[in-house]
Scaffold this active site. Structure first.
Site, PDB file in Angstrom:
ATOM      1  N   GLY A   3     -21.549  17.146 -11.753  1.00  0.00           N
ATOM      2  CA  GLY A   3     -21.755  15.695 -11.729  1.00  0.00           C
ATOM      3  C   GLY A   3     -22.716  15.309 -10.621  1.00  0.00           C
ATOM      4  CG  HIS A  14     -47.186  -3.452  11.989  1.00  0.00           C
ATOM      5  ND1 HIS A  14     -47.362  -2.504  11.001  1.00  0.00           N
ATOM      6  CD2 HIS A  14     -47.861  -3.002  13.073  1.00  0.00           C
ATOM      7  CE1 HIS A  14     -48.134  -1.526  11.478  1.00  0.00           C
ATOM      8  NE2 HIS A  14     -48.449  -1.815  12.735  1.00  0.00           N
ATOM      9  CD  GLU A  43      -2.584   1.626   0.205  1.00  0.00           C
ATOM     10  OE1 GLU A  43      -2.411   2.769  -0.258  1.00  0.00           O
ATOM     11  OE2 GLU A  43      -3.380   0.812  -0.291  1.00  0.00           O
ATOM     12  NE  ARG A  44      -0.785   5.269  -5.032  1.00  0.00           N
ATOM     13  CZ  ARG A  44      -0.940   5.596  -6.312  1.00  0.00           C
ATOM     14  NH1 ARG A  44       0.081   5.492  -7.135  1.00  0.00           N
ATOM     15  NH2 ARG A  44      -2.095   6.026  -6.766  1.00  0.00           N
ATOM     16  CB  ALA A  72     -22.899   7.806  -5.558  1.00  0.00           C
TER      17      ALA A  72
END
Length: 464
Positions: free
Chosen positions: A180, A443, A35-36, A183
């Site tokens: 845009g 319910h 991971e960087r 999401a």
């Protein structure tokens, strides 16, 4: 220095990569992960999780303003932007730290640094303390994606922001333009609009939330407009003139261009895959529009090299990446693996109101040649929704008229991101309308509307 040998090397520790590493370890493999930046990737550090923390703050703020409706008193309601951001960052930090713990627990060796693949089965990691050479028969690419930058609309962190700047705002925008309405765009629009920014959303397609069912998009838009947002559809930001503390946007709609002034712009125009600098072309990996081309089992065509998650294309969702990670680990271990079907993956958007869907929209089902039955049920007909003070919403279901197969489900309203999973499980179990009608829903719950929507498709609705 001798190369360190592993059974599997995973490049990228986001929700695809770290899950692949855990599953491979469970299956008895010796695993390395590279991971960087941050364990947990964009999702945990700069995406899904911190945005939900911020949206929760704006949701509580919105409810505090409605106190009177609930017989409560709240005066002098205000927010502290720095504290909102601080909470969001601490939530992200807590989870990112948790991934480190999971790696240790599962005996996954973590390398922090930049990875390249100099040859098949070899990975070179350039870290702060030098370079590590690793070898493995199998390599999984899970390098994710980053925000797409359009020419002239590039972020500067001051006037024009990407999602990263929007998660650590230095100021509260007074007049905000969001480019845009997928999401990411609509969630930030929702957050800042709720906290008082005068918000305009520009969408190039003919409707906001363009991947959703048209009816759901229309319903959501009506709510956004009611909340004070300005929505511009079939519109395009042609250029941004940056001045001191202000941006003039040239927005083209139907051939006409108008100039509008803002103090902040958030660009959310899609993503591009992190495919550069890895040495993929030299290995013979096919890349199409910044995404690695794979088969249904995430194989790249280069022996022992797989690609999962955002780098492997749409849908760009964390849960899709995680599921692919598990599938690939199973495949490598020689277990029976099931390909991930895009139409079985739910999409969730945490704007206000929330939006969630799975399967085909009504239009898509018709386009694919199905004869369909469609059911709808409004939140206003549900006791729990009214008790919650959330009567705005709708649940829509689409069935194959011939077989009763649930083709798609689409929702807008309070907590629908939690409800959608019921239909996801239903589709996975190949349920029919009969199964759903015979299921007893508790319910009072919002989930009862899922039942009623199914009943409505077959003219048996009770509470409408």
């Amino acid at each position: 220095m001798a190369a360190q040998n592993f059974d599997l090397i995973v490049i990228g520790a986001g929700p695809g990569g770290y899950v692949a590493a855990i599953r491979a370890s469970q299956l008895g493999m010796k695993v390395a992960i590279i991971e960087r930046e941050n364990l947990g990737g964009i999702c945990l550090n700069w995406g899904c999780i911190p945005t939900k923390a911020m949206l929760r703050s704006s949701e509580v703020f919105h409810l505090m303003h409605r106190a009177k409706e609930f017989g409560l008193k709240a005066t002098g309601v205000d927010y502290d932007l720095d504290a909102v951001v601080k909470r969001s960052r601490s939530v992200a930090g807590q989870l990112s730290g948790g991934i480190g713990h999971l790696m240790k627990k599962n005996k996954v060796t973590v390398f922090m640094g930049e990875a390249t693949i100099p040859a098949k089965g070899k990975v070179s990691v350039k870290g702060e303390k030098g370079t590590d050479e690793l070898t493995a028969k199998n390599i999984v690419l899970a390098t994710g994606a980053r925000a797409r930058e359009l020419p002239g609309l590039e972020a500067d962190g001051d006037l024009v922001w990407t999602y990263r700047h929007a998660l650590e705002p230095k100021k509260m925008p007074k007049k905000l333009l969001v480019i845009g309405s997928g999401a990411i765009g609509i969630e930030f629009a929702s957050f800042y609009n709720t906290l008082g920014s005068e918000t305009t959303v520009v969408e190039v397609m003919d409707r906001v939330l363009p991947v959703e069912d048209a009816e759901i998009s229309a319903f959501a838009k009506k709510q956004f407009v009611k909340q004070g947002m300005k929505i511009m559809e079939k519109s395009m930001v042609k250029q941004l003139d940056r001045g001191k503390g202000k941006v003039t946007a040239h927005i083209e709609t139907g051939g006409k261009t108008e100039k509008m002034e803002f103090d902040t712009v958030i660009s959310a125009v899609g993503i591009v895959g992190n495919v550069e600098g890895l040495g993929l072309e030299e290995l013979g990996v096919k890349i199409d529009r910044t995404h690695v081309v794979t088969d249904e089992f995430c194989r790249t065509g280069v022996e022992g090299l797989y690609a999962i998650g955002d780098i492997a294309g749409a849908p760009w969702l964390a849960h899709k990446a995680s599921h692919e990670g598990v599938m690939v680990a199973d495949l490598i271990a020689g277990k029976h693996a099931h390909p991930v079907k895009p139409e079985s993956i739910a999409g969730c958007t945490y704007c206000h109101p929330q939006v969630a869907s799975v399967g085909y929209s009504e239009a898509k089902a018709k386009e694919l040649g199905y004869q369909i039955k469609v059911g709808r049920f409004p939140f206003i007909g549900n006791g729990k929704a009214i008790a919650l003070g959330e009567p705005e919403g709708m649940i829509k279901t689409v069935f194959d008229a011939k077989t009763g197969e649930l083709l798609g489900a689409h929702m807008v309203g309070a907590e629908v991101t939690e409800l959608i999973q019921g239909y996801v499980v239903g589709r996975q179990l190949e349920t029919t309308e009969e199964d759903l009608m015979n299921t007893v829903f508790p319910h009072p719950t919002l989930s009862e509307m899922m039942h009623e929507s199914v009943l409505d498709a077959y003219d048996r609705v009770i509470h409408m």
